[in-house]
Motif scaffolding. Sequence first.
Motif, mmCIF file in Angstrom:
data_model
loop_
_atom_site.group_PDB
_atom_site.id
_atom_site.type_symbol
_atom_site.label_atom_id
_atom_site.label_comp_id
_atom_site.label_asym_id
_atom_site.label_seq_id
_atom_site.Cartn_x
_atom_site.Cartn_y
_atom_site.Cartn_z
ATOM 1 N N GLN A 193 0.834 -1.208 0.000
ATOM 2 C CA GLN A 193 0.000 0.000 0.000
ATOM 3 C C GLN A 193 0.868 1.257 0.000
ATOM 4 O OE1 GLN A 193 -2.630 -0.316 3.327
ATOM 5 N NE2 GLN A 193 -3.737 -2.079 2.499
ATOM 6 N N ARG A 194 1.979 1.212 0.745
ATOM 7 C CA ARG A 194 2.877 2.364 0.803
ATOM 8 C C ARG A 194 3.492 2.647 -0.571
ATOM 9 N NH1 ARG A 194 8.012 2.914 4.990
ATOM 10 N NH2 ARG A 194 8.588 5.047 4.443
ATOM 11 N N ILE A 195 3.876 1.560 -1.280
ATOM 12 C CA ILE A 195 4.430 1.727 -2.624
ATOM 13 C C ILE A 195 3.374 2.328 -3.553
ATOM 14 C CG2 ILE A 195 5.311 0.472 -4.636
ATOM 15 C CD1 ILE A 195 6.592 -1.504 -2.636
ATOM 16 N N GLU A 196 2.119 1.800 -3.426
ATOM 17 C CA GLU A 196 1.043 2.343 -4.256
ATOM 18 C C GLU A 196 0.792 3.812 -3.938
ATOM 19 O OE1 GLU A 196 -1.452 -1.853 -4.689
ATOM 20 O OE2 GLU A 196 -2.274 -0.150 -3.577
ATOM 21 N N LEU A 197 0.826 4.166 -2.625
ATOM 22 C CA LEU A 197 0.615 5.561 -2.240
ATOM 23 C C LEU A 197 1.731 6.453 -2.786
ATOM 24 C CD1 LEU A 197 -0.606 5.117 1.447
ATOM 25 C CD2 LEU A 197 -1.950 5.924 -0.495
ATOM 26 N N GLN A 200 0.962 7.058 -6.287
ATOM 27 C CA GLN A 200 -0.123 8.021 -6.388
ATOM 28 C C GLN A 200 0.365 9.440 -6.102
ATOM 29 O OE1 GLN A 200 -3.246 6.689 -3.789
ATOM 30 N NE2 GLN A 200 -3.695 4.856 -5.008
ATOM 31 N N VAL A 201 1.281 9.563 -5.094
ATOM 32 C CA VAL A 201 1.833 10.882 -4.768
ATOM 33 C C VAL A 201 2.622 11.439 -5.959
ATOM 34 C CG1 VAL A 201 3.550 12.053 -3.330
ATOM 35 C CG2 VAL A 201 1.876 10.535 -2.275
ATOM 36 N N VAL A 206 2.745 15.201 -10.503
ATOM 37 C CA VAL A 206 2.776 15.515 -11.943
ATOM 38 C C VAL A 206 1.533 16.296 -12.336
ATOM 39 C CG1 VAL A 206 2.773 14.499 -14.256
ATOM 40 C CG2 VAL A 206 4.251 13.545 -12.468
ATOM 41 N N LEU A 207 0.355 15.813 -11.814
ATOM 42 C CA LEU A 207 -0.899 16.512 -12.135
ATOM 43 C C LEU A 207 -0.888 17.937 -11.599
ATOM 44 C CD1 LEU A 207 -3.531 13.698 -11.438
ATOM 45 C CD2 LEU A 207 -2.774 14.557 -13.657
ATOM 46 N N LEU A 208 -0.356 18.082 -10.370
ATOM 47 C CA LEU A 208 -0.298 19.431 -9.778
ATOM 48 C C LEU A 208 0.588 20.363 -10.596
ATOM 49 C CD1 LEU A 208 -1.111 21.251 -7.443
ATOM 50 C CD2 LEU A 208 0.855 20.402 -6.163
ATOM 51 N N ASP A 209 1.732 19.859 -11.057
ATOM 52 C CA ASP A 209 2.606 20.672 -11.903
ATOM 53 C C ASP A 209 1.896 21.078 -13.189
ATOM 54 O OD1 ASP A 209 5.555 18.734 -10.983
ATOM 55 O OD2 ASP A 209 4.590 20.453 -10.004
#
Length: 288
Positions: A193-197, A200-201, A206-209
């Motif tokens: 889950q941590r790797i998936e998070l 996602q981060v 990338v989306l925020l940029d």
Amino acid sequence: MSENLKTIKELADELGITKQTVQYHIKNLPSKIRKKNSRGAILLTKEEQNFIKSRVNKQSDREQSDREQSDREQSDREQSDREQSDREQSDREQSDREQSDREQSDREQSDREQSDREQSDREQSDREQSDREQSDREQSDREQSDREQSDREQSDREQSDREQSDREQSDREQFYLEKIKIQEEQIEDFKEQRIELREQVKHLGVLLDQQQRLALQDKKLLEEYKAENDSLKALKIPAEGSQAEQANSQPQEELETLKEQIRALNDKIKGQEQLNNQVSKKWYQFWK
């Protein structure tokens, strides 16, 4: 282990006694579920065999002691009878020889009877003393046997308690091992889950940029539209008859079109700013 187990018939044949005698001694053993062989015959453990053997040996010793005591009493009676017969024979011979001296013989006879009574009393006392000693020995043997039986039962209970404690310890260890295994699986799930998070981060970054770049582009366009609008407002053409109205009608239409475009652009910028705020809040909550 199976070599130490014997059936009732095998133990009876070994000790030279009947099966009923072995079954009688089994009643004195602690009650429990005993093993059976393929033919359904009860199997006795080594400890049970030793217990029955000790009981049989003690009973045999008591019977042997009783026979020896009976033999001694029989020998004493025969000895007494022989002595009595010898005395009577001697008395008759003495009476025949000393017929003339009957009074002397009577006194001697009276002395001998007195001596016999004392001897008989002493023998009776000895026999009673011997009986008491024999009874004390038997009582001591019974008490010793009871103590040994109690010690064996105590040892069996302690052994049972130790086995029960070992089983409980083994169950606890198994439980903890399973719990550790489950926790390790949960840790692996948390790692995934941590790797998936993290992925996602990265994606959100990338989306925020991209959103920030788009916002800057939209802001630049808005500034360009505002500058163009200001330049249009600064234009003041005098109105001269119908020609002036026709000349003013075309800039007025262009101005209305620009205003609509500016309003649409403002709405788009506000929507983009709200989206950026939501993304920033998600980013902040994630790191919080």
